[in-house]
Design an enzyme around this catalytic site. Structure first.
Site, PDB file in Angstrom:
ATOM      1  N   VAL A   1      -1.941 -15.834   1.293  1.00 13.96           N
ATOM      2  CA  VAL A   1      -1.989 -16.861   2.344  1.00 13.96           C
ATOM      3  C   VAL A   1      -3.323 -17.612   2.286  1.00 13.96           C
ATOM      4  CG1 VAL A   1      -1.893 -17.328   4.823  1.00 13.96           C
ATOM      5  CG2 VAL A   1      -0.460 -15.525   3.863  1.00 13.96           C
ATOM      6  N   GLY A   2      -4.415 -16.854   2.116  1.00 16.57           N
ATOM      7  CA  GLY A   2      -5.743 -17.473   2.135  1.00 16.57           C
ATOM      8  C   GLY A   2      -5.926 -18.461   1.003  1.00 16.57           C
TER       9      GLY A   2
ATOM     10  N   ASN B   1      -5.434  -3.479  10.380  1.00 12.08           N
ATOM     11  CA  ASN B   1      -5.858  -4.876  10.453  1.00 12.08           C
ATOM     12  C   ASN B   1      -6.800  -5.153  11.628  1.00 12.08           C
ATOM     13  OD1 ASN B   1      -4.540  -5.357   8.120  1.00 12.08           O
ATOM     14  ND2 ASN B   1      -2.848  -6.525   8.994  1.00 12.08           N
TER      15      ASN B   1
ATOM     16  N   ASN C   1      -1.562 -10.383  10.706  1.00 13.96           N
ATOM     17  CA  ASN C   1      -0.608  -9.715  11.604  1.00 13.96           C
ATOM     18  C   ASN C   1      -1.078  -8.315  12.011  1.00 13.96           C
ATOM     19  OD1 ASN C   1       1.623 -11.443  12.091  1.00 13.96           O
ATOM     20  ND2 ASN C   1       2.257 -11.217   9.954  1.00 13.96           N
TER      21      ASN C   1
ATOM     22  N   ALA D   1      -8.867 -13.859   0.396  1.00 19.92           N
ATOM     23  CA  ALA D   1      -8.509 -14.744  -0.724  1.00 19.92           C
ATOM     24  C   ALA D   1      -7.213 -14.276  -1.373  1.00 19.92           C
ATOM     25  CB  ALA D   1      -9.651 -14.792  -1.739  1.00 19.92           C
TER      26      ALA D   1
ATOM     27  N   ARG E   1      10.642 -22.513  10.140  1.00 19.72           N
ATOM     28  CA  ARG E   1      11.798 -21.761   9.630  1.00 19.72           C
ATOM     29  C   ARG E   1      13.070 -22.205  10.359  1.00 19.72           C
ATOM     30  NH1 ARG E   1       8.294 -16.230   9.067  1.00 19.72           N
ATOM     31  NH2 ARG E   1       7.876 -16.469   6.849  1.00 19.72           N
TER      32      ARG E   1
ATOM     33  N   HIS F   1       4.859 -13.371  18.067  1.00 20.64           N
ATOM     34  CA  HIS F   1       5.294 -13.519  16.678  1.00 20.64           C
ATOM     35  C   HIS F   1       5.893 -12.192  16.224  1.00 20.64           C
ATOM     36  CE1 HIS F   1       5.450 -15.050  12.669  1.00 20.64           C
ATOM     37  NE2 HIS F   1       4.540 -14.243  12.184  1.00 20.64           N
TER      38      HIS F   1
HETATM   39  N1  NAD Z   1       0.840 -15.271  11.311  1.00 23.85           N
HETATM   40  C1  NAD Z   1       1.777 -15.422  10.421  1.00 23.85           C
HETATM   41  O1  NAD Z   1       2.758 -16.103  10.652  1.00 23.85           O
HETATM   42  C2  NAD Z   1       1.639 -14.764   9.066  1.00 23.85           C
HETATM   43  C3  NAD Z   1       2.399 -15.197   7.978  1.00 23.85           C
HETATM   44  C4  NAD Z   1       2.206 -14.600   6.733  1.00 23.85           C
HETATM   45  C5  NAD Z   1       1.280 -13.567   6.587  1.00 23.85           C
HETATM   46  N2  NAD Z   1       0.587 -13.136   7.681  1.00 23.85           N
HETATM   47  C6  NAD Z   1      -0.404 -12.061   7.575  1.00 23.85           C
HETATM   48  O2  NAD Z   1      -1.544 -12.547   6.906  1.00 23.85           O
HETATM   49  C7  NAD Z   1      -2.230 -11.461   6.292  1.00 23.85           C
HETATM   50  C8  NAD Z   1      -2.518 -11.796   4.842  1.00 23.85           C
HETATM   51  O3  NAD Z   1      -1.326 -11.893   4.104  1.00 23.85           O
HETATM   52  P1  NAD Z   1      -1.391 -12.135   2.519  1.00 23.85           P
HETATM   53  O4  NAD Z   1      -0.002 -12.249   2.047  1.00 23.85           O
HETATM   54  O5  NAD Z   1      -2.369 -13.215   2.192  1.00 23.85           O
HETATM   55  O6  NAD Z   1      -2.000 -10.727   2.038  1.00 23.85           O
HETATM   56  P2  NAD Z   1      -2.810 -10.431   0.692  1.00 23.85           P
HETATM   57  O7  NAD Z   1      -2.805  -8.965   0.514  1.00 23.85           O
HETATM   58  O8  NAD Z   1      -2.323 -11.294  -0.416  1.00 23.85           O
HETATM   59  O9  NAD Z   1      -4.300 -10.913   1.038  1.00 23.85           O
HETATM   60  C9  NAD Z   1      -5.114 -10.282   1.966  1.00 23.85           C
HETATM   61  C10 NAD Z   1      -6.544 -10.345   1.456  1.00 23.85           C
HETATM   62  O10 NAD Z   1      -7.416  -9.817   2.470  1.00 23.85           O
HETATM   63  C11 NAD Z   1      -8.482  -9.192   1.783  1.00 23.85           C
HETATM   64  N3  NAD Z   1      -9.223  -8.290   2.668  1.00 23.85           N
HETATM   65  C12 NAD Z   1      -8.863  -7.057   3.121  1.00 23.85           C
HETATM   66  N4  NAD Z   1      -9.849  -6.542   3.873  1.00 23.85           N
HETATM   67  C13 NAD Z   1     -10.835  -7.463   3.920  1.00 23.85           C
HETATM   68  C14 NAD Z   1     -12.105  -7.521   4.552  1.00 23.85           C
HETATM   69  N5  NAD Z   1     -12.550  -6.504   5.297  1.00 23.85           N
HETATM   70  N6  NAD Z   1     -12.851  -8.616   4.368  1.00 23.85           N
HETATM   71  C15 NAD Z   1     -12.416  -9.654   3.609  1.00 23.85           C
HETATM   72  N7  NAD Z   1     -11.224  -9.659   3.003  1.00 23.85           N
HETATM   73  C16 NAD Z   1     -10.453  -8.585   3.142  1.00 23.85           C
HETATM   74  C17 NAD Z   1      -7.793  -8.468   0.638  1.00 23.85           C
HETATM   75  O11 NAD Z   1      -8.728  -8.105  -0.377  1.00 23.85           O
HETATM   76  C18 NAD Z   1      -6.775  -9.507   0.189  1.00 23.85           C
HETATM   77  O12 NAD Z   1      -7.292 -10.331  -0.847  1.00 23.85           O
HETATM   78  C19 NAD Z   1      -1.320 -10.233   6.503  1.00 23.85           C
HETATM   79  O13 NAD Z   1      -1.770  -9.498   7.624  1.00 23.85           O
HETATM   80  C20 NAD Z   1       0.033 -10.851   6.788  1.00 23.85           C
HETATM   81  O14 NAD Z   1       0.866  -9.993   7.530  1.00 23.85           O
HETATM   82  C21 NAD Z   1       0.746 -13.717   8.892  1.00 23.85           C
END
Ligand code: NAD
Length: 309
Positions: A14-15, A96, A121, A11, A152, A176
């Site tokens: 991104v979520g 991760n 990621n 949450a 992008r 990616h």
């Molecule tokens: N694929 C893509 O193009 C892309 C683009 C942007 C971000 N990302 C990736 O997405 C991920 C999230 O990014 P974000 O900016 O939302 O980060 P964020 O830190 O804002 O959110 C991540 C959330 O995951 C939660 N979390 C951690 N461990 C957990 C678990 N075991 N169970 C449930 N929840 C858990 C955290 O509490 C946090 O709220 C990162 O790995 C980022 O690199 C990927």
């Protein structure tokens, strides 16, 4: 008929933004899950309280309990740590991988027929973890990256040429990471390849900016990484699946001989519909493009080899 149900794990930036887009489009009820107590409940409540103003009836709730996610049509995995300035996506792998394995195992117990969309990621490696942890067939495990990378590229093309983003189309293949492969020949404005609209130097500059697109945002933000465009891109995939749109979108999928590659998640164009990945949309590559694609495949292979056992 009941509304579709989408679980968004993580949450964070991104979520929560993905949940907002899905709910505000009235596309599905959304369950936000996080390991932090109160965070998904708080964001879920806040999003629910926006509904009367925005004008949708989708329910948004937050939980720490996977039982509440039961029967989801789609599970989006965003849980994990994001990059800090100077970090590559690949440096996130060990932390991760553990998180993605744990959350996928719990989610699929309650939603055995769901389609998984992985966002965490390093994307291509996390798709492998999710596929192994779920035991799902390749049609139901997809990685979000190509839609974002293409978006992008489209943004930069539109800005360069002073045209609407709507009239741009862009193709980005491969992993990616820094080795992603923007394909200028298939990137167009109103059907005209950009190679006919700008100099080779400008094309190369836009390709380089695209490959560096995530890092550019990370460097500006200083804490956290991009989330508006990633959430919009994830939403586009969810929408294509739930509305069985047969969209042709670049996604990370497990290749089974397509593009001369087997047993690896790599970004390629696929047809997305109710069945998840319904077909890989194969295109011919020139010798130069093939070399770049192979380099990207090799980078993904190295990353997957480095996954914790
Ligand atoms: N694929 C893509 O193009 C892309 C683009 C942007 C971000 N990302 C990736 O997405 C991920 C999230 O990014 P974000 O900016 O939302 O980060 P964020 O830190 O804002 O959110 C991540 C959330 O995951 C939660 N979390 C951690 N461990 C957990 C678990 N075991 N169970 C449930 N929840 C858990 C955290 O509490 C946090 O709220 C990162 O790995 C980022 O690199 C990927």
């Amino acid at each position: 008929m009941a509304r579709n149900k989408v679980t968004v794990i993580g949450a964070g930036n991104v979520g929560a933004t993905t949940a907002q887009r899905i709910a505000e489009a009235g596309l599905a009820d959304v369950i936000l899950v996080d390991i932090v107590e109160g965070l998904p409940q708080g964001k879920g409540l806040d999003l629910a309280e926006a509904a009367p103003v925005v004008g949708h009836d989708a329910r948004v709730t937050g939980t720490n309990d996977y039982a509440d996610t039961a029967g989801s049509d789609i599970v989006v995995v965003t849980s994990g740590i994001p990059r800090k300035p100077g970090m590559s996506r690949d440096e996130l792998v060990a932390t991760n991988a553990g998180i993605v394995k744990a959350v996928v195992e719990q989610a699929v117990t309650h939603s055995p027929n769901a389609i998984l969309i992985v966002v965490t990621n390093p994307l291509d490696a996390m798709c492998h973890v999710a596929m192994q942890a779920s035991g799902f067939p390749r049609e139901r495990v997809l990685g979000m990256a190509g839609v974002l990378d293409s978006a992008r590229f489209r943004t930069f093309i539109a800005q360069e040429l002073g045209v609407s983003v709507e009239d741009t189309h862009a193709f980005v293949l491969g992993g990616h990471g820094d080795t992603m492969v923007p394909l200028p020949r298939y990137s167009t404005v109103a059907g005209v390849p950009i190679t006919e609209l700008m100099s080779p130097e400008r094309v190369a500059a836009l390709c380089a900016r695209t490959a560096n697109g995530g890092a550019e945002v990370v460097a500006l933000l200083k804490t956290g990484s991009a989330f508006y465009a990633p959430a919009a891109s994830t939403f586009e995939m969810v929408d294509a699946i739930l509305r069985d749109r047969k969209r042709v979108l670049p996604c990370a999928v497990m290749l089974d001989g397509e593009f001369g590659t087997t047993g690896l998640f790599v970004g390629v164009p696929v047809v997305l519909g109710a069945g998840g990945m319904e077909r890989v949309f194969e295109i011919k590559l020139t010798p130069d493009e093939r070399v770049a694609f192979e380099a990207s495949v090799a980078a993904v292979r190295d990353l997957v080899a480095g996954l914790p056992a």
